[in-house]
Design an enzyme around this catalytic site. Structure first.
Site, PDB file in Angstrom:
ATOM      1  N   GLN A  64       1.843  -6.278  -3.613  1.00  0.00           N
ATOM      2  CA  GLN A  64       2.773  -5.644  -1.586  1.00  0.00           C
ATOM      3  C   GLN A  64       4.162  -5.278  -1.520  1.00  0.00           C
ATOM      4  OE1 GLN A  64       1.301  -9.192  -3.476  1.00  0.00           O
ATOM      5  NE2 GLN A  64       0.049  -8.605  -2.807  1.00  0.00           N
ATOM      6  N   GLY A  86      -4.430  -3.953  -4.965  1.00  0.00           N
ATOM      7  CA  GLY A  86      -5.469  -3.268  -4.774  1.00  0.00           C
ATOM      8  C   GLY A  86      -4.410  -1.999  -5.713  1.00  0.00           C
ATOM      9  N   HIS A  87      -4.465  -1.603  -6.528  1.00  0.00           N
ATOM     10  CA  HIS A  87      -3.572  -0.332  -7.008  1.00  0.00           C
ATOM     11  C   HIS A  87      -4.567   0.377  -7.781  1.00  0.00           C
ATOM     12  CE1 HIS A  87       0.249  -3.098  -7.367  1.00  0.00           C
ATOM     13  NE2 HIS A  87       0.195  -3.095  -6.157  1.00  0.00           N
ATOM     14  N   LYS A 129       1.745   1.906  -5.050  1.00  0.00           N
ATOM     15  CA  LYS A 129       2.408   1.518  -5.940  1.00  0.00           C
ATOM     16  C   LYS A 129       1.961   2.313  -7.661  1.00  0.00           C
ATOM     17  CE  LYS A 129       3.361  -2.212  -4.536  1.00  0.00           C
ATOM     18  NZ  LYS A 129       2.584  -1.879  -3.148  1.00  0.00           N
ATOM     19  N   ASP A 167       0.819  -1.189   0.338  1.00  0.00           N
ATOM     20  CA  ASP A 167       0.077  -0.148  -0.256  1.00  0.00           C
ATOM     21  C   ASP A 167       0.902   1.394   0.055  1.00  0.00           C
ATOM     22  OD1 ASP A 167      -2.412  -1.996   0.117  1.00  0.00           O
ATOM     23  OD2 ASP A 167      -1.932  -1.558   2.120  1.00  0.00           O
TER      24      ASP A 167
HETATM   25  P1  IMP Z   1      -2.727 -12.702   1.509  1.00  0.00           P
HETATM   26  O1  IMP Z   1      -1.852 -12.330   0.560  1.00  0.00           O
HETATM   27  O2  IMP Z   1      -4.097 -12.681   1.479  1.00  0.00           O
HETATM   28  O3  IMP Z   1      -2.392 -14.709   2.212  1.00  0.00           O
HETATM   29  O4  IMP Z   1      -2.309 -12.132   3.130  1.00  0.00           O
HETATM   30  C1  IMP Z   1      -0.779 -12.381   3.982  1.00  0.00           C
HETATM   31  C2  IMP Z   1      -1.417 -10.551   4.403  1.00  0.00           C
HETATM   32  O5  IMP Z   1      -0.461 -10.398   3.847  1.00  0.00           O
HETATM   33  C3  IMP Z   1      -1.929 -10.057   4.781  1.00  0.00           C
HETATM   34  O6  IMP Z   1      -1.075  -9.711   6.400  1.00  0.00           O
HETATM   35  C4  IMP Z   1      -2.737  -9.216   3.969  1.00  0.00           C
HETATM   36  O7  IMP Z   1      -2.896  -8.156   5.017  1.00  0.00           O
HETATM   37  C5  IMP Z   1      -1.253  -8.671   3.503  1.00  0.00           C
HETATM   38  N1  IMP Z   1      -1.619  -8.357   1.977  1.00  0.00           N
HETATM   39  C6  IMP Z   1      -1.750  -8.909   1.571  1.00  0.00           C
HETATM   40  N2  IMP Z   1      -1.996  -8.175   0.145  1.00  0.00           N
HETATM   41  C7  IMP Z   1      -1.753  -7.046   0.428  1.00  0.00           C
HETATM   42  C8  IMP Z   1      -1.390  -5.953  -0.250  1.00  0.00           C
HETATM   43  O8  IMP Z   1      -1.858  -5.513  -1.270  1.00  0.00           O
HETATM   44  N3  IMP Z   1      -1.039  -4.610   0.481  1.00  0.00           N
HETATM   45  C9  IMP Z   1      -0.796  -4.678   2.073  1.00  0.00           C
HETATM   46  N4  IMP Z   1      -1.100  -5.679   2.748  1.00  0.00           N
HETATM   47  C10 IMP Z   1      -1.352  -6.805   2.208  1.00  0.00           C
END
Ligand code: IMP
Length: 424
Positions: free
Chosen positions: A224, A40-41, A16, A13
């Protein structure tokens, strides 16, 4: 010929999407290399706001080709929704969107398992996005994944899904006491999307190798952030892929020797969604103000993000991990109203001062941040397009970050729109 990776230097977040959108104007190819619809971009231009989860953020600025690389896990139903959203904005995806035939699919059983596993973890839950990301990467690494190329042969696809369901249904029944899933329901869900997606599927490794040979410029878009990397992040509170620079190579087929730039993206403060250690997290009115000013709510799940001061120990770790040789500072404007701004310059771990980011999450949980304090500039930075025009105290803050990290901050973002950007 630039081959640039854009990598989150924090827990995701960082903004990017906006940076990729701007840089894509001069990129021939924009490539997503890992993650899935957990990302989510958010892009804002003219009067439009769109949140992309799978399609690269290069789709709206110029006419760059957009690639979903082999390292991405694709929920085909989400992808079709997104393709339709983009088409509504009169953007033609034909001959511009390419999906790797080796990218793995997220199917409904991955999403079901993601939720059930999280529930079972109880107080140890990771706080996943529930998008099936972890279980899809488990399938991939266990060599039972279904890939994009499998969509091209429906009979074989059904067979593979049936085989996978033998194990999955037995776990659903005996471990989770849930109803079994049926392959025909999954095939029914897939049928309408297969037709829509198949024209985009191709060998993107070859596509990118040809592009490199022709001297084209490529932008690799990380999702991420470095501290969520499955190897280098705050394990186990991480995502299941490699957002760091190495992941850009494995997730696209582009060799490390072709990479010319690694751009890190960091906010002027820190946020995290989901669980796991966060040394500079604020539980006071400053944290609330960061959340309010920065509208810190997840673009994918809507969850409020945890907020805190900028952590330079973590940032320097991300810079070293990725070989970041240029930086973007985002959301500077969120600090505009603060009287005092702090940055973490060291940790105290069990009484000892350190500037190393511990690899063990229990240790990260225990560190006590050491802060340097800055007087706030208390003036708006919105709409400022030159570094020299920033308030003096904002410039001092940025120059300190450059000195502490040893990396130049080439881009400074002072608002969500394309125009609210300083290019140095
Ligand atoms: P997962 O990727 O859904 O398995 O989640 C694993 C961890 O990564 C969790 O803490 C999510 O909140 C975090 N996470 C996954 N995608 C994002 C993102 O795009 N932004 C911020 N945190 C993320």
């Amino acid at each position: 010929m630039a081959v640039r990776i854009v990598i989150g230097a924090q827990w995701g977040d960082e903004g990017k999407g906006k940076v990729v959108d701007i840089l894509s104007a001069e990129s021939d190819y924009v490539v997503r290399y890992q993650g899935g619809a957990n990302a989510g971009h958010t892009l804002k231009f003219d009067d439009t706001t769109i949140v992309l989860h799978l399609i690269p953020s290069g789709m709206f600025n110029g006419d760059s080709n957009c690639v979903i690389g082999n390292g991405v896990v694709v929920d085909p139903i989400s992808l079709v929704d997104e393709i339709e959203e983009v088409e509504k904005l009169n953007v033609n995806l034909k001959n511009r969107l390419y999906i790797s035939s080796s990218a793995h699919l997220i199917l409904s059983y991955h999403k079901v398992l993601d939720k059930l596993k999280e529930e079972r973890r109880g107080s140890d839950a990771i706080g996943t996005t529930g998008r099936g990301i972890g279980p899809a990467y488990v399938s991939k690494v266990s060599r039972v994944g279904i890939r994009m190329s499998d969509l091209l042969n429906e009979e074989l696809l059904k067979e593979k899904i049936e085989k996978n369901l033998l194990d999955i249904n037995s776990a659903l029944k005996s471990v989770y006491r849930e109803e079994p899933l049926s392959s025909s329901t999954i095939m029914e869900e897939l049928k309408p999307v297969i037709e829509k997606i198949t024209p985009f599927i191709c060998n993107t490794t070859k596509l990118l190798h040809d592009a490199l040979q022709q001297g084209k410029s490529v932008l690799l878009e990380g999702a991420q952030g470095s501290l969520l990397d499955v190897d280098h992040g705050t394990y186990p509170y991480v995502t299941s892929s490699s957002p760091t620079a190495g992941g850009a190579c494995t997730g696209s087929g582009i060799p490390p020797t072709a990479i010319t730039h690694a751009m890190g993206i960091t906010k002027a403060y820190c946020t995290r969604v989901g669980n796991g250690p966060f040394p500079t997290e604020l539980h006071d009115e400053n944290g609330e103000l960061l959340r309010k000013n920065g509208q810190e709510f997840g673009a994918t799940t809507g969850r409020p993000r945890r907020c805190g001061w900028l952590d330079l120990v973590a940032l320097n770790y991300a810079i070293r991990l990725n070989g970041m040789n240029e930086m973007t500072l985002t959301k500077l404007d969120v600090l505009d109203s603060f009287e005092e701004i702090k940055v973490c310059t060291g940790y105290r771990l069990d009484g000892q001062l350190t500037d190393d980011f511990p690899l063990d999450s229990d240790q990260v949980q225990r560190v006590i941040p050491v802060y340097k304090s800055f007087e706030g500039w208390q003036k708006t930075t919105r709409d400022i397009s030159s570094f020299a025009d920033l308030p003096e105290k904002a410039r001092e803050y940025i120059l300190f970050l450059e000195e502490f990290t040893g990396v130049r901050f080439n881009i400074i973002s002072t608002g969500p729109k394309r125009t609210e950007t300083i290019l140095r």
